[in-house]
Motif scaffolding. Structure first.
Motif, short mmCIF file in Angstrom:
data_model
loop_
_atom_site.label_atom_id
_atom_site.label_comp_id
_atom_site.label_asym_id
_atom_site.label_seq_id
_atom_site.Cartn_x
_atom_site.Cartn_y
_atom_site.Cartn_z
N ARG A 99 5.02 -1.76 5.36
CA ARG A 99 6.30 -0.82 5.44
C ARG A 99 7.35 -1.91 5.77
O ARG A 99 8.46 -1.92 5.09
N ALA A 100 7.05 -3.10 6.17
CA ALA A 100 8.14 -4.17 6.55
C ALA A 100 8.80 -4.53 5.17
O ALA A 100 9.85 -5.00 5.05
N ALA A 109 11.47 4.49 6.43
CA ALA A 109 10.23 4.17 6.25
C ALA A 109 9.44 4.39 7.51
O ALA A 109 9.88 3.68 8.46
N SER A 110 8.41 4.95 7.45
CA SER A 110 7.51 5.18 8.89
C SER A 110 5.96 4.92 8.32
O SER A 110 5.49 5.08 7.16
N VAL A 111 5.27 4.55 9.29
CA VAL A 111 3.73 4.64 9.31
C VAL A 111 3.12 6.04 9.76
O VAL A 111 3.71 6.12 11.27
N ASP A 146 12.85 -4.73 13.25
CA ASP A 146 12.11 -3.70 12.96
C ASP A 146 11.63 -3.81 11.72
O ASP A 146 11.11 -2.60 10.77
N ALA A 147 11.08 -5.12 11.24
CA ALA A 147 10.08 -5.40 10.09
C ALA A 147 9.58 -6.55 10.57
O ALA A 147 9.55 -7.50 10.19
N PRO A 148 8.19 -6.28 11.28
CA PRO A 148 7.49 -7.24 11.82
C PRO A 148 7.21 -8.14 10.66
O PRO A 148 6.62 -7.88 9.66
#
Length: 349
Positions: A99-100, A109-111, A146-148
């Protein structure tokens, strides 16, 4: 038949060792969802928009992805929805890493964990073949909110082949672990008399101008101030990173190519359309400002603040808006994948 005691103990130990792995294998997979809607045309339009914005430049989806599926096709997704799916990963960590890769351009975008087994199709980074030289000197690493795992890195690198002056290149990259997703190189250069022939010509020109100046030629006197017989290094310097915009945007200052007496010019370098984009010059006499103190204020709060924002240097009182030195207002033009400036609008911070 009686079981040998040693064999029984071994079987028990083996069973205990396998239990955690069995539990892990039974864990339901995770879906990476790019969007969803009760109506299929809305999701189809969303996919077209994301492709047009090059949202998938940093990701290598499995064959057939991203794709639109009915939520009933995957156990655990909300009922009655059409879902735009980037892929399905075996663990939450893998799904978050995937997702990142799209989060900067697709903040929604989500998981989502599924409730039953399904075929895995986990995306991978779409990495460039761009190794960092061994002698590169790190100047900073800045995480994407928010994008590890996603980072903007800055390095100084010696040019190959070596130049006639002691200059270096500035490398800016977007990375996830060892995968390089985007890179922009701001090359150093040499200006002035850098070859034996150029130095001889420069010395002759200086001697000629000096002779004219002694005879009272005022034009020659002015020209002497801008003539050099040296080979001078010109390079781009990293100043700071703007962290208020939902993704890191670097501030750099470029030395002028022609004259050491001219001020440096400031620019921004940040992600967009799957690349690193260089902005127009910052406005005003940026060479007189300390660009390492530059800050930004987005027009609207949120993860997409980089689409419209102002850049400024705070005054003696950091809280006083009137004392800020305005450096530019930038607006992202999606069809052209570029920032443009609008200084009149930017004055109202």
């Amino acid at each position: 038949m009686r079981t040998h005691p040693v064999r029984t103990v071994c079987l028990l130990l083996l069973s205990c060792l396998l239990c955690p792995w069995s539990a892990r294998a039974a864990e339901a997979p995770w879906a990476i969802v790019l969007g969803q809607d009760a109506k299929r045309p809305a999701v189809t339009k969303l996919l077209a928009e994301q492709k047009k914005a090059r949202a998938f430049a940093w990701v290598k989806p499995a064959k057939g992805f991203p794709k639109l599926v009915a939520s009933k096709a995957l156990p655990g997704l909300p009922e009655g929805q059409h879902v735009l799916l980037l892929g399905v990963c075996g663990t939450k960590e893998e799904a978050q890493a995937a997702r990142a890769l799209v989060r900067p351009m697709v903040p929604e975008a989500s998981v989502q964990q599924l409730t039953g087994p399904t075929a895995l199709a986990c995306p991978a980074p779409n990495a460039l073949k761009a190794e960092l030289p061994a002698d590169a000197k790190a100047q900073g690493s800045f995480a994407f909110p928010d994008a590890p795992g996603l980072e903007l890195t800055v390095h100084r690198v010696a040019p190959i082949p070596a130049l006639a002056c002691p200059t270096t290149d500035l490398w800016l990259r977007v990375v996830q672990g060892n995968a390089v997703l985007a890179r922009h190189v701001m090359k150093g250069q040499c200006a002035g008399a850098c070859t034996p022939q150029e130095q001889e010509a420069a010395k002759a020109r200086v001697a000629s101008l000096q002779a004219k100046a002694r005879q009272g030629d005022s034009t020659a006197e002015l020209m002497l101030k801008n003539v050099s017989v040296d080979c001078q290094a010109r390079q781009t310097h990293f100043k700071t990173v703007l962290t208020e915009l939902g993704q890191p945007v670097a501030v750099v200052a470029q030395e002028p190519a022609m004259s050491s007496r001219m001020p440096d010019v400031g620019m921004l370098v940040g992600p967009g359309c799957g690349k690193l984009i260089v902005s127009p010059y910052l406005s005003g006499e940026t060479g007189k400002e300390d660009l390492s103190k530059a800050q930004a204020k987005a027009d609207a709060e949120g993860q997409e603040g980089w689409r419209a924002f102002s850049v400024f240097v705070p005054g003696p009182d950091p809280t006083a808006v009137a004392e800020r030195r305005h450096l530019g207002h930038f607006v992202w033009i999606a069809p052209k994948c570029e920032w443009v400036t609008d200084d009149e609008e930017g004055q109202d911070m």
